[in-house]
Design an enzyme around this catalytic site. Sequence first.
Site, PDB file in Angstrom:
ATOM      1  N   ARG A 169       0.796  -1.224   0.000  1.00 31.92           N
ATOM      2  CA  ARG A 169       0.000   0.000   0.000  1.00 31.92           C
ATOM      3  C   ARG A 169       0.837   1.287   0.000  1.00 31.92           C
ATOM      4  O   ARG A 169       0.481   2.275   0.621  1.00 31.92           O
ATOM      5  CB  ARG A 169      -0.971   0.009   1.190  1.00 31.92           C
ATOM      6  N   CYS A 218     -11.369  -0.082   2.560  1.00 27.96           N
ATOM      7  CA  CYS A 218     -10.797  -0.472   3.849  1.00 27.96           C
ATOM      8  C   CYS A 218     -10.312   0.750   4.625  1.00 27.96           C
ATOM      9  O   CYS A 218      -9.636   1.619   4.078  1.00 27.96           O
ATOM     10  CB  CYS A 218      -9.635  -1.442   3.643  1.00 27.96           C
ATOM     11  N   GLU A 288      -5.679   3.462   5.968  1.00 24.50           N
ATOM     12  CA  GLU A 288      -5.562   3.262   4.524  1.00 24.50           C
ATOM     13  C   GLU A 288      -6.379   4.322   3.797  1.00 24.50           C
ATOM     14  O   GLU A 288      -5.992   4.787   2.726  1.00 24.50           O
ATOM     15  CB  GLU A 288      -6.034   1.860   4.124  1.00 24.50           C
TER      16      GLU A 288
END
EC number: 1.3.1.98
Length: 294
Positions: A169, A218, A288
Amino acid sequence: MLISLPKVCGIYRYNVSMSKMTWLNVGGQADVLFKPRDIEDLMCLIKDAELPISVIGATSNIIIRDSGIRGITVKLGKEFAYIKCKDNSSIVAGGAALLSNLAYFAGEQQISGLEFLAGIPGTVGGGIEMNAGAYGSDIASVVKFIRAVNLEDGNLYEFSSEEMGYFYRGHSLKGRWIFIEAEFKGVSSEYELILQRLKEVIDKKNKSQPVRGKTAGCIFKNPIGCKAWKLIDESGCRGLDNGVAKISKKHCNFLLNYNNATALDLENLGNRVKDAVKDKFNIELEWEIRVLGR
């Protein structure tokens, strides 16, 4: 506005309500929203701007705070939403192209390997920035080359996937960037097989995620060696509700705006979850969802 804006060919809009644009339907006004006509227009803006510059994409994984965004907010428009074949296993896409459109375009061209993107509701530029992924695959595994404009000097650069220094990520590029184009790699395959995999991705998403709610994907990244949703669940936060926002019971790493929540309501609820996980497991969850604004 006291400070003059650079002369450009693109479109400036002023005092734009961001709550109408974001998937979570929250956020104050952007002082200035700018859509560049082309790469040169974007570079000109960055080189000459006297105000801070922020970048947004599809706003599918973002909380824009209630006070809004100061300065200039750049959003790539349809001029950057192109998708085209380079050869029988490579596709070039603009930064504003939707990842889901890229996945289906690849299928139509009988190029396999990008099916996982069908379930990610963001743009190519946003996906490159966060190394978006799903179901065991991520952007780093399918991107070959990336073109980006640096938000400090306004110059255009090209990077290979290796030069991006991708990790879970995120990436290792120094500075701030707006990603305007990328080349993706796949493998030739039969259309029917790709179509079946695309269907499986969407079916899995629909069964496991609150796809009909106002959400932003998320909330937290997975810590090393464990799943964020499991930590949240075991901390007693599944279904946690503050009257206007709640943690999804279907997938407890999803935050829902169900009753006209503000950005502050959502951010506070997310931080309550962070605190609960920290108290129980001594693990610090990392957002996130991107939080933007003052």
